[in-house]
Design a protein around this motif. Sequence first.
Motif, PDB file in Angstrom:
ATOM      1  N   ALA A  30      27.095  42.211  28.721  1.00 32.52           N
ATOM      2  CA  ALA A  30      27.794  41.191  27.952  1.00 32.52           C
ATOM      3  C   ALA A  30      28.136  40.004  28.836  1.00 32.52           C
ATOM      4  CB  ALA A  30      29.072  41.772  27.352  1.00 32.52           C
ATOM      5  N   GLU A  31      27.955  38.800  28.297  1.00 26.53           N
ATOM      6  CA  GLU A  31      28.409  37.604  28.991  1.00 26.53           C
ATOM      7  C   GLU A  31      29.907  37.475  28.790  1.00 26.53           C
ATOM      8  OE1 GLU A  31      26.022  34.437  27.399  1.00 26.53           O
ATOM      9  OE2 GLU A  31      24.470  34.753  28.907  1.00 26.53           O
ATOM     10  N   THR A  32      30.586  36.907  29.789  1.00 24.13           N
ATOM     11  CA  THR A  32      32.040  36.783  29.754  1.00 24.13           C
ATOM     12  C   THR A  32      32.452  35.471  29.105  1.00 24.13           C
ATOM     13  OG1 THR A  32      32.200  38.069  31.773  1.00 24.13           O
ATOM     14  CG2 THR A  32      34.117  36.749  31.181  1.00 24.13           C
ATOM     15  N   PHE A  33      33.356  35.558  28.135  1.00 22.77           N
ATOM     16  CA  PHE A  33      33.949  34.381  27.523  1.00 22.77           C
ATOM     17  C   PHE A  33      35.406  34.322  27.954  1.00 22.77           C
ATOM     18  CE2 PHE A  33      30.133  34.678  25.228  1.00 22.77           C
ATOM     19  CZ  PHE A  33      29.877  33.447  24.667  1.00 22.77           C
ATOM     20  N   ALA A  34      35.845  33.146  28.424  1.00 17.85           N
ATOM     21  CA  ALA A  34      37.203  32.986  28.941  1.00 17.85           C
ATOM     22  C   ALA A  34      37.669  31.562  28.637  1.00 17.85           C
ATOM     23  CB  ALA A  34      37.207  33.241  30.446  1.00 17.85           C
ATOM     24  N   PRO A  35      38.929  31.261  28.874  1.00 13.80           N
ATOM     25  CA  PRO A  35      39.387  29.883  28.674  1.00 13.80           C
ATOM     26  C   PRO A  35      38.590  28.910  29.543  1.00 13.80           C
ATOM     27  CG  PRO A  35      41.259  31.354  28.992  1.00 13.80           C
ATOM     28  CD  PRO A  35      40.021  32.147  29.285  1.00 13.80           C
ATOM     29  N   SER A  36      38.450  27.687  29.078  1.00 21.19           N
ATOM     30  CA  SER A  36      37.724  26.657  29.813  1.00 21.19           C
ATOM     31  C   SER A  36      38.300  26.517  31.215  1.00 21.19           C
ATOM     32  CB  SER A  36      37.827  25.328  29.066  1.00 21.19           C
ATOM     33  OG  SER A  36      37.146  24.327  29.765  1.00 21.19           O
ATOM     34  N   GLY A  37      37.417  26.475  32.210  1.00 22.44           N
ATOM     35  CA  GLY A  37      37.845  26.296  33.589  1.00 22.44           C
ATOM     36  C   GLY A  37      38.218  27.583  34.305  1.00 22.44           C
ATOM     37  N   ASP A  38      38.126  28.718  33.644  1.00 22.72           N
ATOM     38  CA  ASP A  38      38.504  29.999  34.248  1.00 22.72           C
ATOM     39  C   ASP A  38      37.262  30.674  34.822  1.00 22.72           C
ATOM     40  OD1 ASP A  38      39.393  32.542  34.897  1.00 22.72           O
ATOM     41  OD2 ASP A  38      40.592  32.772  33.099  1.00 22.72           O
ATOM     42  N   ASP A  39      37.235  30.850  36.119  1.00 19.73           N
ATOM     43  CA  ASP A  39      36.130  31.536  36.803  1.00 19.73           C
ATOM     44  C   ASP A  39      36.743  32.723  37.530  1.00 19.73           C
ATOM     45  OD1 ASP A  39      33.914  32.372  38.196  1.00 19.73           O
ATOM     46  OD2 ASP A  39      33.608  30.505  39.288  1.00 19.73           O
ATOM     47  N   SER A  40      36.775  33.857  36.868  1.00 19.94           N
ATOM     48  CA  SER A  40      37.474  35.020  37.407  1.00 19.94           C
ATOM     49  C   SER A  40      36.734  36.302  37.050  1.00 19.94           C
ATOM     50  CB  SER A  40      38.897  35.044  36.843  1.00 19.94           C
ATOM     51  OG  SER A  40      39.643  36.076  37.420  1.00 19.94           O
ATOM     52  N   PRO A  41      35.686  36.645  37.815  1.00 19.14           N
ATOM     53  CA  PRO A  41      34.952  37.874  37.525  1.00 19.14           C
ATOM     54  C   PRO A  41      35.847  39.106  37.685  1.00 19.14           C
ATOM     55  CG  PRO A  41      33.716  36.469  39.035  1.00 19.14           C
ATOM     56  CD  PRO A  41      35.090  35.892  38.914  1.00 19.14           C
ATOM     57  N   ALA A  61      31.960  39.813  26.308  1.00 19.38           N
ATOM     58  CA  ALA A  61      33.198  40.266  26.938  1.00 19.38           C
ATOM     59  C   ALA A  61      34.260  39.208  26.655  1.00 19.38           C
ATOM     60  CB  ALA A  61      32.991  40.447  28.427  1.00 19.38           C
ATOM     61  N   ALA A  62      35.293  39.592  25.900  1.00 24.19           N
ATOM     62  CA  ALA A  62      36.303  38.634  25.454  1.00 24.19           C
ATOM     63  C   ALA A  62      37.589  38.697  26.253  1.00 24.19           C
ATOM     64  CB  ALA A  62      36.603  38.863  23.973  1.00 24.19           C
ATOM     65  N   GLY A  63      37.757  39.696  27.097  1.00 26.75           N
ATOM     66  CA  GLY A  63      38.989  39.793  27.863  1.00 26.75           C
ATOM     67  C   GLY A  63      39.009  41.006  28.758  1.00 26.75           C
ATOM     68  N   VAL A  64      40.026  41.052  29.614  1.00 24.85           N
ATOM     69  CA  VAL A  64      40.216  42.138  30.572  1.00 24.85           C
ATOM     70  C   VAL A  64      41.652  42.617  30.449  1.00 24.85           C
ATOM     71  CG1 VAL A  64      40.220  42.751  33.033  1.00 24.85           C
ATOM     72  CG2 VAL A  64      38.561  41.107  32.169  1.00 24.85           C
ATOM     73  N   LEU A  65      41.850  43.919  30.425  1.00 22.40           N
ATOM     74  CA  LEU A  65      43.192  44.480  30.416  1.00 22.40           C
ATOM     75  C   LEU A  65      43.838  44.171  31.761  1.00 22.40           C
ATOM     76  CD1 LEU A  65      45.354  46.203  29.009  1.00 22.40           C
ATOM     77  CD2 LEU A  65      44.266  48.216  30.043  1.00 22.40           C
ATOM     78  N   SER A  66      44.967  43.463  31.740  1.00 22.89           N
ATOM     79  CA  SER A  66      45.606  43.011  32.976  1.00 22.89           C
ATOM     80  C   SER A  66      46.953  43.675  33.174  1.00 22.89           C
ATOM     81  CB  SER A  66      45.829  41.493  32.943  1.00 22.89           C
ATOM     82  OG  SER A  66      44.613  40.820  32.827  1.00 22.89           O
ATOM     83  N   LYS A  67      47.237  44.076  34.398  1.00 25.03           N
ATOM     84  CA  LYS A  67      48.567  44.568  34.746  1.00 25.03           C
ATOM     85  C   LYS A  67      49.470  43.364  34.941  1.00 25.03           C
ATOM     86  CE  LYS A  67      47.216  48.825  37.076  1.00 25.03           C
ATOM     87  NZ  LYS A  67      47.202  49.554  38.356  1.00 25.03           N
ATOM     88  N   THR A  68      50.692  43.440  34.428  1.00 23.40           N
ATOM     89  CA  THR A  68      51.604  42.319  34.578  1.00 23.40           C
ATOM     90  C   THR A  68      52.007  42.136  36.040  1.00 23.40           C
ATOM     91  OG1 THR A  68      53.677  41.317  33.859  1.00 23.40           O
ATOM     92  CG2 THR A  68      53.657  43.716  34.084  1.00 23.40           C
ATOM     93  N   GLN A  69      52.183  40.902  36.425  1.00 27.58           N
ATOM     94  CA  GLN A  69      52.686  40.568  37.753  1.00 27.58           C
ATOM     95  C   GLN A  69      54.135  40.103  37.675  1.00 27.58           C
ATOM     96  OE1 GLN A  69      50.789  41.284  40.480  1.00 27.58           O
ATOM     97  NE2 GLN A  69      49.514  42.157  38.870  1.00 27.58           N
ATOM     98  N   GLY A  70      54.746  40.274  36.482  1.00 24.89           N
ATOM     99  CA  GLY A  70      56.160  39.945  36.317  1.00 24.89           C
ATOM    100  C   GLY A  70      56.445  38.684  35.532  1.00 24.89           C
TER     101      GLY A  70
END
Length: 171
Positions: A30-41, A61-70
């Motif tokens: 799957a190709e990754t779709f993210a907000p414009s300007g976001d380059d975060s493999p 790929a529409a998103g990644v499950l992220s752990k909160t950083q607070g």
Amino acid sequence: MGRIGRLIKTEIQKFIVQTVEMYYGANVTAETFAPSGDDSPPLVDDRIVLVQVDGTGNFVAAGVLSKTQGAKPGEKYLYSRDADGNVKAVLKLLNDGKIEMVAPTDFSLTGENVAVEAEKKLTLSAATTELTGGTVQCKGMAVADGTGCFCGVPYCLFSGAPQTGKQVQNA
């Protein structure tokens, strides 16, 4: 219909392409779709949200499950991770208007012209502060209070030679 899968590998070509295991033995690319300007493999073993594109049988790929950083409501944190998933640097846009940049080692700010402005006070604090290259220009006069490294007497009392200046060159 959407699915969640485990990232197996990422290929960085013109776009970020992920191989994701949806369930045992069923891998999709799957190709990754993210907000414009976001380059975060994402990293291996990250959980990826896959969305099937109607009529094509393909997934994106529409998103990644992220752990909160607070981050609190109204805040945005951007962070980087090493290959093991450990957070290394954080940019915090806080809901009170402040910005914090946190890096465990070196921090670099680079540009052709860089301006730092403070409405009230600018504080530089370090074990050693070093200014190198070019010309340093100071405006105003040193305050003669008997302390510090600046001379408050503009001319030598004995010879009349100038003792102050507004530039330090090639130091």
